[in-house]
Design a protein around this motif. Sequence first.
Motif, PDB file in Angstrom:
ATOM      1  N   PHE A   7      30.662 -63.501  20.410  1.00  0.00           N
ATOM      2  CA  PHE A   7      30.812 -62.840  21.314  1.00  0.00           C
ATOM      3  C   PHE A   7      29.596 -63.502  22.749  1.00  0.00           C
ATOM      4  CE2 PHE A   7      32.921 -60.566  17.504  1.00  0.00           C
ATOM      5  CZ  PHE A   7      33.971 -59.970  18.429  1.00  0.00           C
ATOM      6  N   TYR A   8      30.276 -61.793  23.747  1.00  0.00           N
ATOM      7  CA  TYR A   8      28.658 -61.763  24.865  1.00  0.00           C
ATOM      8  C   TYR A   8      28.243 -60.929  24.914  1.00  0.00           C
ATOM      9  CZ  TYR A   8      30.396 -66.883  25.630  1.00  0.00           C
ATOM     10  OH  TYR A   8      31.057 -68.384  25.403  1.00  0.00           O
ATOM     11  N   GLY A   9      26.879 -61.079  25.383  1.00  0.00           N
ATOM     12  CA  GLY A   9      26.614 -59.332  25.660  1.00  0.00           C
ATOM     13  C   GLY A   9      24.684 -60.359  24.877  1.00  0.00           C
ATOM     14  N   ALA A  10      24.241 -58.617  25.654  1.00  0.00           N
ATOM     15  CA  ALA A  10      22.441 -58.753  24.999  1.00  0.00           C
ATOM     16  C   ALA A  10      21.734 -58.608  23.731  1.00  0.00           C
ATOM     17  CB  ALA A  10      21.563 -58.359  25.545  1.00  0.00           C
ATOM     18  N   PHE A  11      23.259 -58.227  22.948  1.00  0.00           N
ATOM     19  CA  PHE A  11      23.071 -57.839  21.917  1.00  0.00           C
ATOM     20  C   PHE A  11      24.556 -57.953  21.295  1.00  0.00           C
ATOM     21  CE2 PHE A  11      19.485 -55.242  23.624  1.00  0.00           C
ATOM     22  CZ  PHE A  11      18.930 -55.185  22.879  1.00  0.00           C
ATOM     23  N   ASP A  12      24.385 -58.657  19.826  1.00  0.00           N
ATOM     24  CA  ASP A  12      25.845 -59.021  19.576  1.00  0.00           C
ATOM     25  C   ASP A  12      26.502 -57.903  18.638  1.00  0.00           C
ATOM     26  OD1 ASP A  12      27.867 -59.564  17.765  1.00  0.00           O
ATOM     27  OD2 ASP A  12      26.942 -61.589  17.147  1.00  0.00           O
ATOM     28  N   PRO A  13      27.833 -57.463  19.347  1.00  0.00           N
ATOM     29  CA  PRO A  13      28.820 -56.118  18.819  1.00  0.00           C
ATOM     30  C   PRO A  13      29.223 -56.272  17.947  1.00  0.00           C
ATOM     31  CG  PRO A  13      30.009 -57.401  20.323  1.00  0.00           C
ATOM     32  CD  PRO A  13      28.618 -57.896  20.290  1.00  0.00           C
ATOM     33  N   THR A  14      28.398 -57.054  16.740  1.00  0.00           N
ATOM     34  CA  THR A  14      29.371 -57.132  15.093  1.00  0.00           C
ATOM     35  C   THR A  14      28.564 -57.331  14.759  1.00  0.00           C
ATOM     36  OG1 THR A  14      28.621 -58.841  15.258  1.00  0.00           O
ATOM     37  CG2 THR A  14      30.750 -58.567  15.667  1.00  0.00           C
ATOM     38  N   THR A  15      26.967 -56.780  15.093  1.00  0.00           N
ATOM     39  CA  THR A  15      25.593 -57.289  14.107  1.00  0.00           C
ATOM     40  C   THR A  15      24.592 -55.762  14.924  1.00  0.00           C
ATOM     41  OG1 THR A  15      24.113 -58.174  15.096  1.00  0.00           O
ATOM     42  CG2 THR A  15      25.429 -59.595  13.798  1.00  0.00           C
ATOM     43  N   GLY A  16      24.393 -55.999  15.859  1.00  0.00           N
ATOM     44  CA  GLY A  16      23.615 -54.929  16.355  1.00  0.00           C
ATOM     45  C   GLY A  16      22.162 -55.649  16.990  1.00  0.00           C
ATOM     46  N   MET A  17      22.575 -57.014  16.776  1.00  0.00           N
ATOM     47  CA  MET A  17      20.636 -57.608  16.948  1.00  0.00           C
ATOM     48  C   MET A  17      20.922 -57.866  18.310  1.00  0.00           C
ATOM     49  SD  MET A  17      19.081 -56.456  14.391  1.00  0.00           S
ATOM     50  CE  MET A  17      17.768 -57.318  14.509  1.00  0.00           C
ATOM     51  N   PRO A  18      19.656 -58.544  18.474  1.00  0.00           N
ATOM     52  CA  PRO A  18      20.058 -59.383  20.188  1.00  0.00           C
ATOM     53  C   PRO A  18      20.845 -60.671  19.308  1.00  0.00           C
ATOM     54  CG  PRO A  18      17.899 -58.843  19.052  1.00  0.00           C
ATOM     55  CD  PRO A  18      18.457 -58.228  18.328  1.00  0.00           C
ATOM     56  N   ASN A  19      21.479 -61.226  20.605  1.00  0.00           N
ATOM     57  CA  ASN A  19      22.785 -62.047  20.753  1.00  0.00           C
ATOM     58  C   ASN A  19      21.894 -63.219  20.072  1.00  0.00           C
ATOM     59  OD1 ASN A  19      25.171 -63.314  20.469  1.00  0.00           O
ATOM     60  ND2 ASN A  19      26.732 -61.667  22.363  1.00  0.00           N
ATOM     61  N   ALA A  20      22.489 -64.138  19.321  1.00  0.00           N
ATOM     62  CA  ALA A  20      22.361 -65.653  19.295  1.00  0.00           C
ATOM     63  C   ALA A  20      22.676 -66.782  20.569  1.00  0.00           C
ATOM     64  CB  ALA A  20      22.387 -66.049  17.861  1.00  0.00           C
ATOM     65  N   GLY A  49      36.763 -57.115   6.266  1.00  0.00           N
ATOM     66  CA  GLY A  49      36.491 -58.244   6.329  1.00  0.00           C
ATOM     67  C   GLY A  49      35.082 -58.749   7.430  1.00  0.00           C
ATOM     68  N   GLY A  50      34.553 -58.220   8.324  1.00  0.00           N
ATOM     69  CA  GLY A  50      32.942 -57.984   8.783  1.00  0.00           C
ATOM     70  C   GLY A  50      33.745 -57.963  10.173  1.00  0.00           C
ATOM     71  N   ASN A  51      35.076 -57.930  10.542  1.00  0.00           N
ATOM     72  CA  ASN A  51      35.712 -58.436  12.183  1.00  0.00           C
ATOM     73  C   ASN A  51      35.709 -57.022  12.828  1.00  0.00           C
ATOM     74  OD1 ASN A  51      36.249 -60.956  11.893  1.00  0.00           O
ATOM     75  ND2 ASN A  51      37.949 -60.283  10.144  1.00  0.00           N
ATOM     76  N   PRO A  52      34.662 -57.221  13.988  1.00  0.00           N
ATOM     77  CA  PRO A  52      35.312 -55.616  14.891  1.00  0.00           C
ATOM     78  C   PRO A  52      36.556 -55.343  14.631  1.00  0.00           C
ATOM     79  CG  PRO A  52      34.101 -57.505  15.971  1.00  0.00           C
ATOM     80  CD  PRO A  52      34.614 -57.878  14.804  1.00  0.00           C
ATOM     81  N   VAL A  53      36.626 -54.323  15.135  1.00  0.00           N
ATOM     82  CA  VAL A  53      38.704 -52.814  15.305  1.00  0.00           C
ATOM     83  C   VAL A  53      38.472 -52.991  16.609  1.00  0.00           C
ATOM     84  CG1 VAL A  53      39.486 -50.755  14.636  1.00  0.00           C
ATOM     85  CG2 VAL A  53      37.335 -51.698  13.146  1.00  0.00           C
ATOM     86  N   PHE A  54      39.556 -53.559  16.916  1.00  0.00           N
ATOM     87  CA  PHE A  54      39.755 -53.636  18.315  1.00  0.00           C
ATOM     88  C   PHE A  54      41.430 -52.899  18.750  1.00  0.00           C
ATOM     89  CE2 PHE A  54      37.752 -57.565  18.126  1.00  0.00           C
ATOM     90  CZ  PHE A  54      36.013 -56.989  19.052  1.00  0.00           C
TER      91      PHE A  54
END
Length: 719
Positions: free
Chosen positions: A485-498, A444-449
Amino acid sequence: MYKRSSLYLAVAAAMALPASANASFFEDIEVNGFLKNETAVYLNDGQMTGEARSMLDDRHHGAGDIMKFENSARFFINGLIGDDASWHMDLNIVCDSAGVNSSYQCHESYTQNDWLRELYADVSVSDWNLRLGKQQVVWGTADGIKLLDIINPTDFREMAQNSMEDSRIPIWMINAERNIGETGNIQFIVSENRKNAIPGLNRDDDSKHPFIMKGVDSITGGVNGFLNVTPALASVAGSFNGAAFGGMFTGNLNFAGLLPFAGLTVDGFASTETIFGFPCPPTGCDGTQTPVPFGPGYIVLNNIAQNGLYTGDPNANNNKTNLMNVNGPQVTQVSWNPSNPKSAFEYMPNATFATFNTFTTMNANGTFSGATTSYKVDDPDYYKANAGLRYRGSLDNGLNFGLNYFYHYSANPEINLSWHDKVTGEELTVLRARAMDTGMTDPGGNPVFVPNPGDTLAANEVGNNAMTSLDAMPTILLVNKAGQFYGAFDPTTGMPNANGNGVNMRMTETRSRVHSIGGSLDYGTQFGSLPVVFRAELLYDKDEKQPVVDKRLLGIGDLTHALTMEDMDKFSYVIGVDITVLTNMLISGQFIQQNNLDFVDDKRTCTSQAGNTYDCSRYTGDFSTLHLTNGMNKGWENKEFYSLFLSKPFGESQLGRWNNIIMAEDGGGYWNRFDVEYSFTDEFIGSAELNFYWGDENTTFGQFKESSNAQIGLKYIWE
C-alpha cells in the motif's frame, strides 16, 4: 533521430521516381506568392481562461493590447515532371511575435505555422489521377463548422476565425481519384494520422493564449487544471499529515498521522466550529475558550492550505491553485458551499482524511510531501494509417450527392487518468475501504474493502440514490501488484510505511479508432429570378470518446475514476440554404445539430457527514466548457447551432468583398465575424476583421468574450 513514417517514405519515393527518370523536374518552374502582415488587438478589458497565475491574480489584458502580430512570406512553387505530371510546393515562413510560446510563434510542425505546408506530385496512371504527398483534401463545405471535412486535422489557434484553408493542417497521403460513368467519381484516401492542434493541451498549458477552452483549462490550467490542482491537494494533505502527527486534532501525539481519521471527512471538518483545529465542545465556541477560536473549520482548512504549518512551508499553496473558494487576500475571505462548488475541496466533501494519507509520503527527515502529476503523450504511431472512400454522383434532375466512409484515429485527443508508483512507474490499483474499517483486517490479515470499482458503492442507498451512512464515505487506497500500500502510513499496520516511493497521477493523452460514415446532398434551382441551392451534410461517428464525470466518486476523492473517457456514438447533420440576391449578394443560412447517442445522465443526490446535500450525479461533461468554476458543466444530449452568412462584392470593378457570419448555439453563446478585403492595386490587398464573442460564459462561444478582437492586414502579391 526522428523516424519517418512508412507512409511518408512511400509517398516520398513515389514522388522521387518521376524526377529521377526525367531531368525536366527542375525545368519550367513557376514561383509566386505574397508577403503579409496581420495585427490583431483585444477589444475588451478582461481576463481570459487560463490567464491568471494565482487565485488572487487580477492582472489582465486591456482593450487595445496586442493579441497577434504575425508576419509571413508565402511561396507557391509549381513545376512539371515530363509531359504527364506536375508538382507543387507551398512554403509558409511565418512568425507571430505576440505568440505565447514557441508553438504559437514561429515554426511548429503539424500546425498552421508549419513552414512546409504542402508538397505533392500529380500523376496520371491509366484512368486514375494520383496526388502523392503532403496536401489537403476537402470533403465538407459547411460554414463555420467542420462536419464531413475530417480528412485533415485542424489548428484551433484562432478557433474558427481564420479560413478553413489556413486552419486545416496538411498531412502526407496518397489521394487517388477516377471518374465512373458520365457523372460519377470515386476517391480513395490513405493518410498518416495526426491530431488537432488545441491550445493549452500540453504540459506547459499555454497560459495567456486567447483561445484556451475551459475544458482544456480543467486538464492543464495553472489554476484550475487537475494537472496542477492534484499535487496542490496532495501538498495540503502533507501539511495535515504533519499536523495530525503532531497532535493538532486530538491534543496528543499521533504516530499514525491522518490514518485514524477515516471517520472524518472534508465537509465534516470544514462545517465544524474549531479552536486552532480542535473541534469545539458540544455547546459551541462562544468566545470564552482559550485560545481564541479560529472559527469554522473551512477557515482552518484554507489557512493550512494556503500558508502551510509554518513560514516557508513548501506544502503551502499560496493561493496559486483553486483549492478553496477564496474571495480576497485575508484568510477569512473564503467561502464554503459543497452544494454549489467552485473549488477543488468543495467537490470532495465526503473524502476522508485517511484518503489524503494515501496521497502523501513521509520523508527521511520526518516531513511530509504529496503526490505528483505528469502528462504523457501516447499518440498512435503515424504509420498506422487512416483510410477513406468517397463516391460522388449526380442524378438527371440535378441532385448531387456523395457517400463517405473514413476509418481513422480521432483527431481529438482523449485524456485518461491513472495512479502510478512515482519511482517504478507501475500502474496502481484503486481500492475503496469502508471508512470505519480502514486500518482493520480480516482473520487473514487483509484490509476489509468495499467492492471496487462500480456503482455498488454502498448497500444502503435510499431515495434518489442518496447515501447517508459512513459506508458511503470510503477511504481511497492505492496498492501495487505485490500488495504494498501507498501513503505516509501503512493502512494495514498503522505504522510509517516502509514503501516510501510515493504516487504519481498520470494524465495520458491518446487517440482511438473511429468509424465515420457520412453523406451530402445539394440541389440548385430557381425561384423566379433568384438562384437557390439546398444542401445537407450528415455524419455518423462510431466509437468516439466522451468525458464522463462521476461526482459521487469525485466527492470521496477517487479522482481517476471520477473523470473518465467512455465510448460514444454521435450523429450530426447540417441543413443549409444558399440564395443569391441583389447584385451577387450571397445569403446562406444553416441549421446544425449534434446528437450524442450514448449520453450519460444519472441524476443523484448525496449527503455529507455534516448533513449538507450536494449533487453527486454521473453525466457526460461538456467537451469545451467543463470547469471547476461552473460545477463541471454538463454537456448536451442534442445540441443545436444556427448560422447566417452574408457575402457581397463592392467598389469599382468589384475590387472589394465583405463577409459576415454569425453563429448562435444552445445555451446562449454567440460569435460574429465581419471581414472586408479590398485590392488597392494588382499587388497590394488590404483587409480588416472584427470578431465579437458574447453570451453565457459557459458556452463554446461565450467563454471567449474577453478574446473579442479587431484585426488588420496588408498583403503584397508577386507573380
